[in-house]
Design an enzyme around this catalytic site. Structure first.
Site, PDB file in Angstrom:
ATOM      1  N   ARG A  81      -2.683  -7.739  -2.728  1.00 58.46           N
ATOM      2  CA  ARG A  81      -3.948  -8.121  -3.377  1.00 58.46           C
ATOM      3  C   ARG A  81      -3.916  -7.765  -4.856  1.00 58.46           C
ATOM      4  O   ARG A  81      -4.351  -8.502  -5.720  1.00 58.46           O
ATOM      5  CB  ARG A  81      -5.115  -7.355  -2.734  1.00 58.46           C
ATOM      6  CG  ARG A  81      -5.801  -8.058  -1.608  1.00 58.46           C
ATOM      7  CD  ARG A  81      -6.780  -7.124  -0.968  1.00 58.46           C
ATOM      8  NE  ARG A  81      -6.158  -5.824  -0.690  1.00 58.46           N
ATOM      9  CZ  ARG A  81      -6.757  -4.809  -0.090  1.00 58.46           C
ATOM     10  NH1 ARG A  81      -8.008  -4.913   0.262  1.00 58.46           N
ATOM     11  NH2 ARG A  81      -6.135  -3.689   0.159  1.00 58.46           N
ATOM     12  N   GLU A 117      -1.640  -5.864  22.793  1.00 60.60           N
ATOM     13  CA  GLU A 117      -0.855  -4.663  23.100  1.00 60.60           C
ATOM     14  C   GLU A 117      -1.442  -3.978  24.327  1.00 60.60           C
ATOM     15  O   GLU A 117      -2.652  -3.794  24.387  1.00 60.60           O
ATOM     16  CB  GLU A 117      -0.861  -3.713  21.901  1.00 60.60           C
ATOM     17  CG  GLU A 117      -0.147  -4.343  20.711  1.00 60.60           C
ATOM     18  CD  GLU A 117      -0.017  -3.417  19.505  1.00 60.60           C
ATOM     19  OE1 GLU A 117      -0.452  -2.250  19.594  1.00 60.60           O
ATOM     20  OE2 GLU A 117       0.519  -3.866  18.488  1.00 60.60           O
ATOM     21  N   HIS A 157       4.709  -0.105  19.342  1.00 59.25           N
ATOM     22  CA  HIS A 157       3.785   0.420  18.328  1.00 59.25           C
ATOM     23  C   HIS A 157       3.984   1.925  18.115  1.00 59.25           C
ATOM     24  O   HIS A 157       3.094   2.732  18.390  1.00 59.25           O
ATOM     25  CB  HIS A 157       2.331   0.096  18.733  1.00 59.25           C
ATOM     26  CG  HIS A 157       1.379   0.119  17.570  1.00 59.25           C
ATOM     27  ND1 HIS A 157       0.279  -0.688  17.485  1.00 59.25           N
ATOM     28  CD2 HIS A 157       1.369   0.875  16.434  1.00 59.25           C
ATOM     29  CE1 HIS A 157      -0.377  -0.443  16.362  1.00 59.25           C
ATOM     30  NE2 HIS A 157       0.274   0.512  15.710  1.00 59.25           N
ATOM     31  N   ILE A 158       5.167   2.262  17.612  1.00 58.92           N
ATOM     32  CA  ILE A 158       5.520   3.684  17.459  1.00 58.92           C
ATOM     33  C   ILE A 158       5.727   4.082  15.998  1.00 58.92           C
ATOM     34  O   ILE A 158       6.390   5.071  15.708  1.00 58.92           O
ATOM     35  CB  ILE A 158       6.781   4.058  18.283  1.00 58.92           C
ATOM     36  CG1 ILE A 158       7.958   3.127  17.924  1.00 58.92           C
ATOM     37  CG2 ILE A 158       6.490   4.026  19.771  1.00 58.92           C
ATOM     38  CD1 ILE A 158       9.313   3.642  18.418  1.00 58.92           C
ATOM     39  N   GLY A 159       5.141   3.313  15.079  1.00 59.89           N
ATOM     40  CA  GLY A 159       5.339   3.595  13.655  1.00 59.89           C
ATOM     41  C   GLY A 159       5.145   5.057  13.276  1.00 59.89           C
ATOM     42  O   GLY A 159       5.963   5.649  12.571  1.00 59.89           O
ATOM     43  N   ARG A 178       0.033  -4.960  11.951  1.00 56.03           N
ATOM     44  CA  ARG A 178      -0.812  -5.351  13.085  1.00 56.03           C
ATOM     45  C   ARG A 178      -0.379  -6.720  13.583  1.00 56.03           C
ATOM     46  O   ARG A 178      -0.109  -7.628  12.777  1.00 56.03           O
ATOM     47  CB  ARG A 178      -2.284  -5.419  12.667  1.00 56.03           C
ATOM     48  CG  ARG A 178      -2.953  -4.062  12.455  1.00 56.03           C
ATOM     49  CD  ARG A 178      -3.120  -3.288  13.764  1.00 56.03           C
ATOM     50  NE  ARG A 178      -3.841  -2.039  13.581  1.00 56.03           N
ATOM     51  CZ  ARG A 178      -3.282  -0.861  13.284  1.00 56.03           C
ATOM     52  NH1 ARG A 178      -1.976  -0.757  13.125  1.00 56.03           N
ATOM     53  NH2 ARG A 178      -4.046   0.215  13.152  1.00 56.03           N
ATOM     54  N   ILE A 189       2.295   2.812   2.542  1.00 59.46           N
ATOM     55  CA  ILE A 189       3.487   2.685   3.394  1.00 59.46           C
ATOM     56  C   ILE A 189       4.463   1.696   2.766  1.00 59.46           C
ATOM     57  O   ILE A 189       5.672   1.958   2.691  1.00 59.46           O
ATOM     58  CB  ILE A 189       3.100   2.273   4.838  1.00 59.46           C
ATOM     59  CG1 ILE A 189       2.187   3.337   5.469  1.00 59.46           C
ATOM     60  CG2 ILE A 189       4.350   2.078   5.698  1.00 59.46           C
ATOM     61  CD1 ILE A 189       1.571   2.955   6.808  1.00 59.46           C
ATOM     62  N   GLY A 214       0.860  -1.188   0.000  1.00 61.26           N
ATOM     63  CA  GLY A 214       0.000   0.000   0.000  1.00 61.26           C
ATOM     64  C   GLY A 214       0.894   1.235   0.000  1.00 61.26           C
ATOM     65  O   GLY A 214       2.031   1.191  -0.485  1.00 61.26           O
TER      66      GLY A 214
HETATM   67  C1  GLV Z   1      -1.282   2.784  13.601  1.00 63.30           C
HETATM   68  O1  GLV Z   1      -0.994   1.645  13.777  1.00 63.30           O
HETATM   69  C2  GLV Z   1      -2.125   3.232  12.553  1.00 63.30           C
HETATM   70  O2  GLV Z   1      -2.874   2.421  11.983  1.00 63.30           O
HETATM   71  O3  GLV Z   1      -2.116   4.427  12.269  1.00 63.30           O
END
Ligand code: GLV
Length: 328
Positions: free
Chosen positions: A178, A267, A286-288, A238, A158, A156
């Site tokens: 996909r 989490e 979870h700090i993306g 995820r 990202i 996608g």
């Molecule tokens: C974080 O995980 C988001 O979906 O923005």
């Protein structure tokens, strides 16, 4: 009367001030702790809008009690915490925060890949613990990133900018998605392949797919066994896409070399979880998207979406688009 917005996590003052100009606002007062379910269920009864985060479950039970609710601005690009069908059934617009976090999340993903390959967390601890006695030929040797093959699962927005970063490292880029992604193929030389081929060929398997019924549990022991023994697995999407027990077994058995994880099945992950005991696991909370600029931009996007709904304009990042026609 101003619409009533319930915000499920304490937000910075500048965002609160913006909201207060147009709305009556109530906010769960804690920054580090999620709003209890019973509080949310109570507040939603009077709310015209919710501003939520990914730890909030927005389901039929909640929507069925939300008589006035028009919109949920979910501060994330992923919306697997929302039952979209239930939201649409109750005529609630669901908005997310794509785009503003794309580069930031890609940076973190690539940083996690580098940190895992080059054993940066171990090395930093080594220095801090006073274990560094001398430069030594094979001390803390990791594995090269440049000129290796990256396999991106989920091409996608990202995924595409992670591929762009990988191209800068002279990596070969393969992907599974996909749909075909012609732009990534033409601009970055990315090669589309089957999931199995990707698992077998990639030196770095990077998971960036959204969590859906189709992707849930996509990585079982079998998938890790198909990877190279030197492969490094990175997950920045995820947790439930991976069977965590299978990943643990795979790491312990040496099916793969290491893992870099920003997300987990549950989490926060328990501090005594066996995955966290492994030296070849780099774990992040979870700090993306966690930079000041991006988190503020995500909050502003939420505010923009609320404004659009209450000013009868289509919100920029509406997820359940069927509502646009439904509302007319
Ligand atoms: C974080 O995980 C988001 O979906 O923005």
């Amino acid at each position: 009367m101003k619409p009533f917005v319930y915000v499920t996590r304490k937000l910075p003052d500048e965002i609160t001030s913006r909201l207060l100009e147009k709305y009556e606002v109530e906010m769960w007062p804690k920054e580090e702790e999620k709003v209890p379910r019973e509080v949310l269920l109570e507040k939603v009864k009077q709310a015209d809008a919710l501003l939520t985060v990914i730890s909030d479950q927005l389901d039929e039970e909640l929507f069925s009690q939300a008589d006035q609710l028009k919109v949920v601005a979910n501060m994330a690009v992923g919306y697997d915490n929302v039952d979209l069908q239930a939201a649409s059934k109750h005529n609630v617009a669901i908005c997310n925060t794509p785009d503003v976090l794309t580069d930031t999340t890609a940076d973190l993903t690539f940083a996690l890949l580098l940190a895992t390959a080059r054993r940066m967390m171990e090395a930093a601890e080594f220095v801090k613990q006073g274990q560094w006695k001398s430069w030594s030929p094979m001390q803390l040797v990791g594995t090269d990133v440049h000129h290796k093959t990256i396999g991106i699962v989920g091409m996608g927005k990202i995924g595409t900018v992670v591929a762009k970063r990988a191209a800068g490292f002279d990596m070969e880029i393969i992907y599974y998605n996909r749909n075909r992604h012609e732009v990534a193929e033409e601009m970055l030389g990315a090669r589309y392949c089957s999931f199995d081929e990707l698992l077998q060929e990639a030196d770095f398997v990077v998971c960036l797919a959204p969590l859906t019924e189709q992707t849930k549990g996509m990585f079982q022991r079998e998938q890790f066994q198909k990877m190279k023994k030197e492969a490094i697995f990175i997950n920045a999407s995820r947790g439930p896409i991976i069977n965590e027990q299978a990943l643990l077994d795979a790491l312990q058995a040496g099916d793969i070399a290491a893992a870099g994880l920003d997300v987990f099945e549950k989490e926060p992950i328990d501090a005594d979880h066996p995955l966290l005991k492994l030296p070849n696991v780099v774990a992040l909370p979870h700090i993306g998207s966690a930079t000041k600029e991006t988190r503020l931009a995500m909050m502003e996007t939420c505010c923009d979406n609320l404004d659009a709904i209450f000013e009868d304009r289509p919100p920029k990042t509406l997820v359940n688009k069927e509502l646009l026609t439904f509302r007319q």
